[in-house]
Write a protein that holds these residues in place. Sequence first.
Motif, PDB file in Angstrom:
ATOM      1  N   GLY A 121       0.789  -1.226   0.000  1.00 26.75           N
ATOM      2  CA  GLY A 121       0.000   0.000   0.000  1.00 26.75           C
ATOM      3  C   GLY A 121       0.820   1.274   0.000  1.00 26.75           C
ATOM      4  N   LEU A 122       2.087   1.188  -0.461  1.00 25.57           N
ATOM      5  CA  LEU A 122       2.956   2.365  -0.432  1.00 25.57           C
ATOM      6  C   LEU A 122       2.408   3.495  -1.294  1.00 25.57           C
ATOM      7  CD1 LEU A 122       5.582   3.729   0.463  1.00 25.57           C
ATOM      8  CD2 LEU A 122       6.728   2.646  -1.493  1.00 25.57           C
ATOM      9  N   PHE A 145       0.160   8.820  -2.122  1.00 23.16           N
ATOM     10  CA  PHE A 145      -0.741   9.594  -2.985  1.00 23.16           C
ATOM     11  C   PHE A 145      -2.195   9.284  -2.628  1.00 23.16           C
ATOM     12  CE2 PHE A 145       3.134   8.449  -5.315  1.00 23.16           C
ATOM     13  CZ  PHE A 145       3.627   9.704  -5.650  1.00 23.16           C
ATOM     14  N   PRO A 146      -2.640   9.626  -1.436  1.00 14.49           N
ATOM     15  CA  PRO A 146      -3.971   9.212  -0.976  1.00 14.49           C
ATOM     16  C   PRO A 146      -5.121   9.813  -1.775  1.00 14.49           C
ATOM     17  CG  PRO A 146      -3.009  10.806   0.543  1.00 14.49           C
ATOM     18  CD  PRO A 146      -1.917  10.410  -0.414  1.00 14.49           C
ATOM     19  N   LEU A 189       1.511  -2.253  -7.106  1.00 15.53           N
ATOM     20  CA  LEU A 189       0.099  -2.358  -7.462  1.00 15.53           C
ATOM     21  C   LEU A 189      -0.581  -3.559  -6.803  1.00 15.53           C
ATOM     22  CD1 LEU A 189       0.031  -1.308 -11.219  1.00 15.53           C
ATOM     23  CD2 LEU A 189      -0.363   0.060  -9.177  1.00 15.53           C
ATOM     24  N   GLY A 190       0.162  -4.305  -5.991  1.00 18.98           N
ATOM     25  CA  GLY A 190      -0.436  -5.428  -5.279  1.00 18.98           C
ATOM     26  C   GLY A 190      -0.803  -6.593  -6.167  1.00 18.98           C
ATOM     27  N   LEU A 191      -0.040  -6.788  -7.248  1.00 19.10           N
ATOM     28  CA  LEU A 191      -0.312  -7.887  -8.176  1.00 19.10           C
ATOM     29  C   LEU A 191       0.470  -9.133  -7.788  1.00 19.10           C
ATOM     30  CD1 LEU A 191      -0.083  -5.926 -11.535  1.00 19.10           C
ATOM     31  CD2 LEU A 191      -2.158  -6.610 -10.339  1.00 19.10           C
ATOM     32  N   GLY A 215      -5.241   0.087  -5.618  1.00 16.85           N
ATOM     33  CA  GLY A 215      -6.182   1.170  -5.857  1.00 16.85           C
ATOM     34  C   GLY A 215      -5.603   2.302  -6.673  1.00 16.85           C
ATOM     35  N   LYS A 216      -4.490   2.084  -7.351  1.00 20.32           N
ATOM     36  CA  LYS A 216      -3.828   3.108  -8.150  1.00 20.32           C
ATOM     37  C   LYS A 216      -3.459   2.553  -9.520  1.00 20.32           C
ATOM     38  CE  LYS A 216      -3.692   6.235  -4.868  1.00 20.32           C
ATOM     39  NZ  LYS A 216      -4.468   7.487  -4.970  1.00 20.32           N
TER      40      LYS A 216
END
Length: 268
Positions: A41-42, A47-48, A75-77, A90-91
């Motif tokens: 989640g960096l 960049f919230p 991206l958490g892939l 989420g980005k």
Amino acid sequence: MAAPRRQQPPASEPGAAPYGNFPNYSRFHPPEGRVGLLPGGLLRSLFPAEARPLLGLDVGCNSGELSVALYRHLLGLQESEGSLEQPAAGKDLNLLCCDIDPVLIERAQQLSPFPASISFARLDIMDASARGPLLTSYLGRFGRSAFDIAFCMSVTMWIHLNHGDSGLMEFLSFLSSLSKYLLIEPQPWKCYRAAARRLRRLGRGDFDHFRSLAINGDMVERITQILTQDCAMELVCCFGSTSWDRSLLLFKSSSSNHQGRESTEQEQ
């Protein structure tokens, strides 16, 4: 990675990579050793409120294995995921990755699982006449004038050895002027000595600038000083060190220029 090429020994010779363009770099420094230090989640934490796609610049990408690993992790892939519909982070992220070696770039282009989101380009980042048009053209595609985040993973030593103290400072100043965040992994001074020994064993003498470098010793401390005192950046976090003893540092621009550009681009 870095300087215009002088005549080089065949790439098959051990240590024959005076610009850091090792043909099998990821075999002895696996990408997992770096990305495993970065929290999940960096991007969301940095960049919230950012709704637009994020832009990243990876300097000295070699053949792209670390670039792809960073992209997946940020991206958490999962490793098996080769397409991007709804990233867990989420980005959205678009990466421009560059290296001085055309053979490594060609390999990266051929093997990339994300050709729509990760672009690979041959570039000598120290050649101002070449980097300006390429980077400006890429940013222009998104209506942007700067990158959200830049990555500089084990590149600073090669810039320093081939371009001297002034070259290192110019390089860091340029990166800081072009990105809001900078994730950097400096090589420690012992790596400079090892690189010089490898070159001497090949009968090529020292790097042009090695014996005249006044910026030496604790390179994490020296590069932090340059970025914070001369480049209007602040140290956000040290994510720890790899198993091969290299620190991973995140800096943020404190320059009002970045804030102004960001506001203008959001209004467009």
